[in-house]
Design an enzyme around this catalytic site. Sequence first.
Site, PDB file in Angstrom:
ATOM      1  N   HIS A  96       0.815  -1.222   0.000  1.00  0.00           N
ATOM      2  CA  HIS A  96       0.000   0.000   0.000  1.00  0.00           C
ATOM      3  C   HIS A  96       0.845   1.266   0.000  1.00  0.00           C
ATOM      4  O   HIS A  96       1.922   1.323   0.570  1.00  0.00           O
ATOM      5  CB  HIS A  96      -0.984   0.000   1.181  1.00  0.00           C
ATOM      6  CG  HIS A  96      -0.345  -0.115   2.528  1.00  0.00           C
ATOM      7  ND1 HIS A  96      -1.072  -0.165   3.684  1.00  0.00           N
ATOM      8  CD2 HIS A  96       0.950  -0.182   2.910  1.00  0.00           C
ATOM      9  CE1 HIS A  96      -0.273  -0.260   4.720  1.00  0.00           C
ATOM     10  NE2 HIS A  96       0.960  -0.267   4.269  1.00  0.00           N
ATOM     11  N   ASN A  97       0.321   2.270  -0.699  1.00  0.00           N
ATOM     12  CA  ASN A  97       0.906   3.612  -0.752  1.00  0.00           C
ATOM     13  C   ASN A  97       2.231   3.699  -1.504  1.00  0.00           C
ATOM     14  O   ASN A  97       2.912   4.722  -1.435  1.00  0.00           O
ATOM     15  CB  ASN A  97       1.092   4.197   0.663  1.00  0.00           C
ATOM     16  CG  ASN A  97      -0.215   4.285   1.419  1.00  0.00           C
ATOM     17  OD1 ASN A  97      -0.422   3.547   2.382  1.00  0.00           O
ATOM     18  ND2 ASN A  97      -1.109   5.148   0.984  1.00  0.00           N
TER      19      ASN A  97
END
Length: 338
Positions: free
Chosen positions: A239-240
């Site tokens: 994620h991210n």
Amino acid sequence: MPIFTAQELAERFNLQLFGDGNIRIHGVATLTQASPEQLSFLANPRYLTQLPNSRAGVIVLHADDVKAASGAVLIAKDPYVTFAKIATLFDIKPAREAGIHPLATVDPSAHVSPTAHVGAFVSIGARSSIGASCIIGTGSIIGDDCTIDDGSELIARVTLISRVRLGKRVRIHPGAVLGGEGFGLAMESGHWIKIPQLGGVVIGDDCEIGANSCIDRGALDDTVLEEDVHIDNLVQIAHNCRIGAHTAIAGCTGIAGSAKIGRYCLLGGHVGVVGHLQICDNVVITGKSVVRNSIHTPGEYSSGTPLTDNRTWRKNAVRFKQLDMLVRRMMAVSKEKA
């Protein structure tokens, strides 16, 4: 199957031809396997010894290697790139009829372009949108609030869980999962608390994602692949993360959360990237390397232990554990001599 003469290929790709321009080419193959009706190429000097005995009707090569060839040749500044372009002429894919298969399920609030193909057992969730000329292959699942722009293809059994946006001409291979929950946990009193992953996934134009690769949605911000990023099979992007344009990542690589990788980077197979670091543009990471710190200078980087015979490796493994002791001894001796 299309057929091209050597002269037609030379004119189409602006190449210099030596030899018979009337040779008819039906396909492509390697130097050792090509027939007189096929085209091959030489891009790596290690295969130069295969050139004199190749039966290929036409060979794409660099000007420096012309004398080693016996038949018709096409001169290219970059034989590998030229071969790739020629090979696309023979990569004919069957046409897909536009329409939605009777066994597909489409939410009433979803939009599917009339020129898109939606295969059997596909599921398209609420408020999702499928653009013009898209191909959604058999068994693919598109969750809620997903957008697939024009000309993209989910080959088969691809899963977009939710809040995934694909640009134009994106290609995703079977088994890939985009938009899954990021690995976000917080510890409280000896127990893990799950952190909601409220972001999405954004994939730029002309990206390709290999089979069984996973790209998690962001916790707050989106996970982003910029345009023309190419991901091999079995790659994990947490994620991210943000992957810069024109970067290529080989199989079995894992990139931890919130890592930022620049443009025009190359990551070899089984590379590990620690989270929350940055890699600048134009960096090459060789296979099996572990990136533990940010990289701010373009270049090629490596880590890990190269292959050697087991006997030598075992000796070196023992000596590696002794390095600290040996360095301390050397420092002590240096101080005594000083």
